[in-house]
Design an enzyme around this catalytic site. Structure first.
Site, PDB file in Angstrom:
ATOM      1  N   SER A  90      14.317  12.921  50.523  1.00  0.00           N
ATOM      2  CA  SER A  90      15.178  13.031  49.351  1.00  0.00           C
ATOM      3  C   SER A  90      16.056  14.266  49.421  1.00  0.00           C
ATOM      4  O   SER A  90      15.663  15.297  49.993  1.00  0.00           O
ATOM      5  CB  SER A  90      14.301  13.100  48.093  1.00  0.00           C
ATOM      6  OG  SER A  90      15.052  13.486  46.964  1.00  0.00           O
ATOM      7  N   TYR A 133       7.915  16.648  43.064  1.00  0.00           N
ATOM      8  CA  TYR A 133       8.477  15.506  43.793  1.00  0.00           C
ATOM      9  C   TYR A 133       9.139  15.974  45.087  1.00  0.00           C
ATOM     10  O   TYR A 133       8.889  15.431  46.163  1.00  0.00           O
ATOM     11  CB  TYR A 133       9.488  14.767  42.913  1.00  0.00           C
ATOM     12  CG  TYR A 133      10.285  13.727  43.665  1.00  0.00           C
ATOM     13  CD1 TYR A 133       9.684  12.565  44.129  1.00  0.00           C
ATOM     14  CD2 TYR A 133      11.646  13.907  43.912  1.00  0.00           C
ATOM     15  CE1 TYR A 133      10.405  11.609  44.828  1.00  0.00           C
ATOM     16  CE2 TYR A 133      12.382  12.949  44.605  1.00  0.00           C
ATOM     17  CZ  TYR A 133      11.759  11.812  45.063  1.00  0.00           C
ATOM     18  OH  TYR A 133      12.476  10.873  45.758  1.00  0.00           O
TER      19      TYR A 133
END
Length: 357
Positions: free
Chosen positions: A142, A167
């Site tokens: 990501s 995350y």
């Protein structure tokens, strides 16, 4: 190829399955269909690929009724025994791991979900790939791994040791874990750092979906950092095109890798990291203007400060993916937003709305 796509009821996974089947691969899709967001959207994506809700049961393989060479199985990445059986049965040539607990802000509320899915689940994938000698593991990282980095555009050759959410930390951990397996077991692995993917069938927790829904429902949209936000919005078809090229080019060792000046994006092991974005940064308010144009309604905006775990700007340097794999994103933000709004109106059966100032 025999290919496993995890997260196949998810946004990117759904599009990837259709692409791979259309290009002739034998595909197995896997998803646990969790309730992080509307499960009906997930079931409808599956139905679009010929997998129907009434046929789905945990651990049961379901054959698509309209996509040849596609099967789906409801399975959780933390189910090591179930994964082992699946990998032993199919002897996959390649795996694309898109299954993960997504969302930056949700990681502030439910951190354990990220450890279970993104760490423990990813370890199970690595172990299965190792023992079944999978030819190539592609996995979703990501843009959030860049964290506190402010050097723009973000480069895979830069350090990413300052995440601002769990995350992001879990995705950076995936890259580290993958390198260990590439080094120890000669497992080719490629990480793809996705940059703000959007398009039809998208996730309801993402900005485009949230804004479109709120504007059509006559509600205010939340504009964070008082509108001073920029994102490298990337249309899903461009993402799928990039992943497809990665399938055709397995990760290799970098013969010029220098331990005195280590490149974070490659290794002596068969290990690669790529940014996959559009390579342009777009102001959030300009993005909102495109939505307003396509809906025909001006948004009512609530301006708010930057949220914890978020960053004000993302911008991908996609030079390596372009030079090495001939990646070329083609879809403009104007075209992409138009496609999404048309899908949204059709999916939710909205009537045409009159514009007002």
């Amino acid at each position: 190829m025999k290919v496993l796509v995890t997260g196949s009821a998810g946004f990117i996974g759904f599009h990837l399955v259709k692409h791979l089947v259309n290009r002739g691969e034998e595909v197995v899709g896997l998803d646990n269909i969790n309730d992080y967001y509307d499960v009906n959207l997930k079931y409808n994506r599956l139905a679009n690929t010929g997998i129907h809700k009434e046929d789905i049961a945990y651990g049961k393989e379901v054959k698509s009724e309209n996509l040849p060479n596609y099967k789906f199985i409801k399975l959780d990445l933390t189910d090591q025994e179930g994964l082992n059986k699946l990998f032993e049965k199919y002897k996959f040539d390649a795996v694309c791991n898109l299954a993960a607990q997504a969302g930056v802000r949700y990681s502030l509320i439910n951190p354990n979900a990220y450890i279970d899915s993104n760490i423990k689940g990813f370890l199970n994938i690595l172990e299965c790939c190792r023992h079944q000698k999978v030819g190539h593991l592609i996995y979703a990282s990501s843009s959030s791994v860049y964290g506190l980095n402010e050097k723009m555009p973000f480069s895979v050759n830069d350090n990413v040791d300052h995440p601002v959410s769990l995350y992001a930390a879990s995705k950076k951990s995936n890259e580290l874990m993958a390198h260990a397996y590439s080094h120890l077991f000669n497992l080719p692995t490629t990480a793809l750092r996705f940059f703000t993917v959007y398009g039809p069938w998208g996730r309801p927790d993402m900005a485009l979906f949230l804004f479109t829904k709120a504007i059509m429902d006559g509600e205010n949209i939340n504009v964070f950092n008082n509108g001073n936000m920029k994102r490298d919005f990337t249309y899903v078809d461009d993402i799928i095109g990039g992943i497809s090229k990665v399938f055709d080019h397995s990760a290799n060792s970098n013969p010029n890798w220098d331990g005195q000046k280590p490149d974070p994006a490659s290794s002596k092991a068969p290990y690669r990291i790529f940014n996959i974005g559009r390579g342009n940064t777009v102001n959030l308010l300009d993005f909102v203007s495109e939505i307003e144009k396509n809906i025909g309604i001006l948004a009512k905006k609530t301006y708010l400060p930057l949220q914890d775990g978020d960053v004000s700007e993302t911008w991908a340097d996609v030079g390596q993916l372009k030079s090495e794999l001939n990646y070329e994103p083609k879809v403009s933000v104007a075209e992409g937003v138009k496609n999404f709004v048309e899908w949204y109106k059709e999916y939710y059966a909205y009537k045409e709305l009159e514009a007002f100032a």
